[in-house]
Write an enzyme that holds these catalytic residues in place. Structure first.
Site, PDB file in Angstrom:
ATOM      1  N   GLY A  17       0.817  -1.211   0.000  1.00 45.09           N
ATOM      2  CA  GLY A  17       0.000   0.000   0.000  1.00 45.09           C
ATOM      3  C   GLY A  17       0.848   1.256   0.000  1.00 45.09           C
ATOM      4  N   SER A  18       0.428   2.235  -0.803  1.00 45.56           N
ATOM      5  CA  SER A  18       1.158   3.507  -0.879  1.00 45.56           C
ATOM      6  C   SER A  18       0.307   4.653  -0.338  1.00 45.56           C
ATOM      7  CB  SER A  18       1.552   3.788  -2.332  1.00 45.56           C
ATOM      8  OG  SER A  18       0.374   3.863  -3.133  1.00 45.56           O
ATOM      9  N   PHE A  20      -1.542   6.487   3.262  1.00 41.10           N
ATOM     10  CA  PHE A  20      -0.929   7.172   4.407  1.00 41.10           C
ATOM     11  C   PHE A  20      -0.061   6.225   5.240  1.00 41.10           C
ATOM     12  CE2 PHE A  20      -4.445  10.156   3.629  1.00 41.10           C
ATOM     13  CZ  PHE A  20      -3.699  11.326   3.562  1.00 41.10           C
ATOM     14  N   GLU A 180     -19.000  17.088   3.101  1.00 43.51           N
ATOM     15  CA  GLU A 180     -18.136  17.917   2.256  1.00 43.51           C
ATOM     16  C   GLU A 180     -18.606  17.880   0.805  1.00 43.51           C
ATOM     17  OE1 GLU A 180     -14.047  17.883   4.822  1.00 43.51           O
ATOM     18  OE2 GLU A 180     -14.267  16.261   3.408  1.00 43.51           O
TER      19      GLU A 180
END
Ligand SMILES: Cc1cc2nc3c(=O)[nH]c(=O)nc-3n(C[C@H](O)[C@H](O)[C@H](O)COP(=O)(O)OP(=O)(O)OC[C@H]3O[C@@H](n4cnc5c(N)ncnc54)[C@H](O)[C@@H]3O)c2cc1C
Length: 461
Positions: A17-18, A20, A180
């Protein structure tokens, strides 16, 4: 595969995984005498909290998704591999990943699993065809195409009923992402698009924010939830709480209210931001260990974030379940740094049983509602309105990766928040239809394979 002995070669760390967790874990190992392989299914590090701004035309993809390979260019102990991890073998200590037809098997001495979470439709996965979620760059671009496409179709329509359906936008889930997104669709229609059409008035658009819970932003509760609801209503958002979605189709959705009555909302553009499901790699690890997964598929880790019975495997971020920690960027970043620290300490001779437990430092959380308005909670401190919004701006800029991304984001925000323009208003038909078309192709392929193997099975039987 090399036959170097474990003593003569460097300690091999594989990071899955890239996001956080993966990126911060890898960067924390920069000076360590290790050999890192980061494997991820995307070539970028994605700043998910600003995805909704890509979906609503404020930011470009490049602003929030720098190429991981370039971010890590100077970190010489790290190799970045593109691939979808299919299998983790805890006994053989290997990770098998696939990119197109190519299969790669990578051995590890320590493993950090940070594969995050996907959207959950609570068992109704077929909703995703008509109400996509927002987890990836592709999702955000598809959504931008759907939102802008609805306005374009409404401009072409002479039928008032059809126009109303096209100009009704439904956001399911009143958590931070839903709030949001609803706020930005409202601002897009009332400010940015105002005056840009001849047959419709985009300000007629109706934005509905739906949730089965009784509050907007239930994680904040109390005053902040009320403030957020007030600010959204001021923007013209129609908030419908205690409303469960029971069906979704191409033209709308069916909602069940608290009193049990069902009603239909006609809407072409629906967005799902109601739940998350951890990466299936968690279940795979649980099946090979003493660990268990919770209802959201998150792996229940030890206090040192390791997998029970496997001190060399750390599961962090959205994939882990520990002390009810929320699925937040800070939890993943701090988890990544903590795992890196334990790996380094292990190289200095620290035994796994001597590891201190992971301690999460809560730096607060925040959600923006519209320009100049946000809510934030830092410890006991509750901030809303303009001050909250400024705090939101500063924090998000701080954590964006790379000087260039920060600079172009400041520029885009200035244009959008001080003026009414948005720089990223392009969309294409492919963005809207590619996901479903690809899923259909995969389904056909699977069906073809099943029917091809059927006669053989019959013959064998
Ligand atoms: C729309 C949205 C808004 C958000 N807003 C906020 C916010 O305002 N504040 C906040 O704190 N948090 C927010 N979050 C949550 C936050 O982004 C996550 O908690 C955080 O990204 C988790 O980090 P992670 O490293 O665990 O997973 P991710 O950041 O999701 O990274 C997962 C990585 O794993 C890779 N991957 C997944 N499966 C595989 C596989 N099989 N093989 C190879 N690679 C794989 C992915 O490509 C990705 O690189 C938001 C999330 C979303 C979706």
């Amino acid at each position: 595969m090399s036959n170097q002995s474990a003593e003569s070669r460097r300690h091999r760390v594989v990071v899955i995984g890239s996001g956080f967790g993966g990126l911060f874990g890898t960067q924390a190992l920069e000076k360590a005498d290790v050999e890192i392989t980061m494997i991820a299914r995307t070539t970028h590090h994605l700043f998910q909290p600003l995805l909704y701004q890509v979906a609503t035309g404020i930011l470009s993809v490049g602003d929030i998704a720098p190429a991981t390979r370039l971010v890590l260019r100077k970190q010489k102990n790290t190799q970045v591999l593109l691939g979808d991890v299919q299998k983790i073998d805890l006994e053989a200590k290997t990770v098998t990943s696939q990119f197109l037809e190519r299969i790669t098997v990578t051995p590890y001495d320590s493993l950090i699993v940070a594969a995050g979470a996907g959207q959950s439709y609570f068992g109704n996965d077929h909703f995703s065809e008509f109400a996509p979620g927002m987890k990836t760059v592709d999702d955000a671009l598809e959504l931008r195409g759907r939102i802008l496409g609805a306005f374009e179709q409404a401009e072409l329509s002479d039928d008032p009923e059809e126009r109303a359906r096209l100009l009704t936008f439904v956001v399911v889930g009143a958590g931070p992402t839903g709030v949001e997104l609803a706020g930005q669709i409202a601002e897009l229609s009332h400010r940015t698009l105002s005056g840009a059409f001849r047959n419709i008035d985009p300000r007629d658009a109706r934005v509905i924010l739906l949730d089965g819970a009784n509050d907007v932003l239930p994680v904040y509760g109390g005053k902040l939830s009320r403030k957020a609801a007030e600010q959204l209503e001021k923007l013209g958002t129609d908030i419908q709480l205690g409303a469960m979605v029971v069906d979704v189709d191409v033209d709308g959705l069916v909602v069940k209210d608290k009193d049990g009555t069902e009603r239909r909302i006609e809407s072409q553009c629906k967005v799902w931001s109601a739940g998350v499901q951890a990466s299936p790699l968690g279940k795979q690890i649980a099946n090979q260990s003493e660990a268990e997964v919770d209802r959201a598929g998150r792996l229940m880790v030890n206090p040192d974030l390791s997998v029970p019975g496997h001190p060399d495997v750390f599961v962090i971020g959205d994939m882990m379940s520990l002390d009810n920690l929320p699925g937040l960027a800070q939890v993943a970043m701090q988890g990544g740094k903590y795992a890196a620290k334990q790996i380094k300490a292990g190289l200095q001779g620290q035994k796994p049983e001597d590891r201190p437990p992971f301690r999460y430092f809560d730096k607060g959380s925040m959600a923006t509602i519209s320009r100049f308005s946000a809510v934030a909670k830092v410890g006991k401190l509750e901030i809303s309105g303009f001050v909250g919004w400024v705090a939101w701006l500063v924090v998000h800029l701080m954590y964006l990766v790379g000087f260039r991304s920060r600079l172009s984001t400041i520029l885009s925000w200035t244009v959008t928040f001080l003026g009414r323009g948005r720089a990223q208003m392009a969309s294409t038909e492919q963005w809207v239809f590619a996901r479903n078309a690809m899923e259909q192709l995969e389904r056909h392929e699977r069906e073809r394979e099943t029917s091809a193997s059927e006669p053989q099975r019959k013959a064998a039987g």
